[in-house]
Design an enzyme around this catalytic site. Structure first.
Site, PDB file in Angstrom:
ATOM      1  N   GLU A  57      -0.711  -1.870   5.095  1.00  0.00           N
ATOM      2  CA  GLU A  57       0.159  -1.900   6.281  1.00  0.00           C
ATOM      3  C   GLU A  57       0.095  -0.579   7.021  1.00  0.00           C
ATOM      4  OE1 GLU A  57       3.188  -1.192   8.948  1.00  0.00           O
ATOM      5  OE2 GLU A  57       3.242  -0.178   7.020  1.00  0.00           O
ATOM      6  N   GLU A  58      -0.203   0.497   6.258  1.00  0.00           N
ATOM      7  CA  GLU A  58      -0.058   1.846   6.810  1.00  0.00           C
ATOM      8  C   GLU A  58      -1.226   2.286   7.680  1.00  0.00           C
ATOM      9  OE1 GLU A  58       2.543   3.607   6.653  1.00  0.00           O
ATOM     10  OE2 GLU A  58       3.667   3.088   4.835  1.00  0.00           O
TER      11      GLU A  58
ATOM     12  N   HIS B 277       8.002   8.450   4.424  1.00  0.00           N
ATOM     13  CA  HIS B 277       6.799   9.296   4.489  1.00  0.00           C
ATOM     14  C   HIS B 277       7.099  10.752   4.120  1.00  0.00           C
ATOM     15  CE1 HIS B 277       4.381   6.275   7.208  1.00  0.00           C
ATOM     16  NE2 HIS B 277       5.212   5.669   6.384  1.00  0.00           N
TER      17      HIS B 277
ATOM     18  N   ASP C  68       0.818  -1.219   0.000  1.00  0.00           N
ATOM     19  CA  ASP C  68       0.000   0.000   0.000  1.00  0.00           C
ATOM     20  C   ASP C  68       0.854   1.271   0.000  1.00  0.00           C
ATOM     21  OD1 ASP C  68       0.791  -0.820   2.599  1.00  0.00           O
ATOM     22  OD2 ASP C  68      -0.706   0.472   3.532  1.00  0.00           O
TER      23      ASP C  68
HETATM   24 NI    NI Z   1       6.558   0.954   5.638  1.00  0.00          NI
END
Ligand code: NI
Length: 397
Positions: A141-142, A366, A83
């Site tokens: 996962e996020e 990020h 993702d």
């Molecule tokens: Ni990651």
């Protein structure tokens, strides 16, 4: 020649394909719980490789591919997430995101591509190992509750003896592998505190209960959880990430909303931090004549690597890259839902250096300019491949 010794060359031949998959995924990122084209592409590739089983929609959007060797044996699972994040890509590269406001800013595109590369190699040589290698391609996962728990609940790791996964890491130099037994990533819990005071005229505080003053006091007091409640030899982080109150400069705000995150490693510290956060918020508010409501949401548990499996992975990495490139992993307070697999079966999670100033891969995860040195993908697939083969060989039935 043994398959494990052929791996580096076989993977090198796959590298252009791995890079091209990664660049494709990078241009078409999909947010957590909204992934459609990514799992479809993964499933197509696995079917093309004549995998023994390809399950789609696992736990919602995950893909599980099963590869059986020539003889029965142990079952080892390898996991990659796929993702992306709600971030606008600000890089100037030809493969930058084509989806406005969405970006692979954590490298999950690379996790998936390197594992597809390894899948391609092992699928063509499945007569050379005993047992089963199960490829777990995981959505979301996020974002809490995360795809891992959903895939586990949907049977993705039933019958699995050990599970391994990697995270590429731009803050570590490319070429290195980081592995340690024990806790390496934190429990991730979130909270929202709503403070109800009594609003009024900005010049007449005696008629009000100022929710901003109460909120400020709570923000300060929460830091005593780390400084006064938890041992200095243990670890805790309490971060207030948002603080919203008020609309006018001359009005005392009626209510105030804080939200944040709490990170710990030990289960008892996790319990203590939750208990203290609620007590501090409610107690401080009461002391000042306000009322605080606390929502506390437990997220991903800590990632705790198992001793035996970490050692197998470390030996595999040493065999490939030697001592100067295989280093211990210092624990980080970030979270990872890989922990849900480790809650069911033994295994280990590794970090693979992917930073390189020559490739503009110097930004943290990020970040809107996040990128990796793509050669880290081959390091990842070689370590995972060697680990899986080593595990199967050591656990022949
Ligand atoms: Ni990651």
């Amino acid at each position: 020649m043994k398959l494990v010794d052929q791996l580096p060359e076989l993977l090198r031949q796959m590298e252009p394909q791995i890079v091209s998959w990664r660049r494709h995924l990078h241009q078409y990122p999909e947010l957590s719980f909204q992934e459609e084209k990514t799992p479809a592409m993964i499933a197509d590739i696995l079917r093309e490789l004549a995998f023994d089983e390809v399950r789609t929609g696992v736990g919602g959007r995950g893909v599980v591919g099963v590869l059986r060797g020539s003889r029965p044996g142990a079952v080892v699972a390898l996991r990659a997430d796929f993702d992306a994040l709600p971030i606008q890509d600000q890089k100037e590269v030809e493969y930058k995101s084509k989806v406005p406001g969405v970006m692979h800013a954590c490298g999950h595109d690379a996790h998936t591509s390197q594992l597809l590369g390894l899948a391609s190699v092992l699928a063509k040589h499945r007569e050379q190992f005993a047992g089963e290698i199960r490829f777990l391609f995981q959505h979301a996962e996020e974002e809490n509750p995360g795809g891992a728990i959903q895939m586990v609940e949907d049977g993705a790791i039933e019958g699995v003896d050990a599970v391994f996964g990697v995270h590429l890491w731009s803050m570590f130099p490319v070429g290195n592998v980081y592995i340690s037994a024990g806790p390496i990533m934190a429990n991730v819990d979130d909270f929202v505190i709503t403070i109800k005071g009594r609003g009024g005229h900005g010049a007449l505080p005696e008629q009000t209960v100022d929710s901003i003053v109460v909120g400020s006091q709570i923000v300060s007091s929460l830091q005593t959880i780390a400084s006064r409640n938890v041992s200095p030899l243990d670890h805790v982080v309490v971060t207030v990430g948002t603080f919203h109150a008020g609309d006018n400069n001359n009005v005392i705000a009626d209510s105030c909303r804080l939200s944040g995150t709490v990170r710990t490693f030990l289960p008892e510290t996790r319990d203590l931090a939750e208990q203290r956060l609620i007590e501090v918020a409610k107690g401080t508010a009461a002391l000042m004549g306000a009322v605080a409501e606390v929502e506390y949401d437990r997220g991903y548990p800590a990632v705790i690597n198992c001793d035996k499996e970490s050692e197998i992975a470390r030996q595999a990495a040493l065999e490939a890259f030697g001592e100067e490139r295989v280093l211990p992993m210092k624990p980080v307070m970030g979270g990872e839902d890989f922990s849900y697999y480790l809650g069911k079966v033994p295994g280990a999670y590794l970090f693979i250096g992917a930073g390189n100033p020559d490739h503009n891969a110097t930004y943290p995860h990020h970040h809107p300019r996040f990128d990796i040195d793509e050669s880290a993908m081959l390091v990842a697939s070689e370590v995972l491949g060697r680990t899986a083969l080593r595990y199967l060989e050591q656990h022949q039935s």
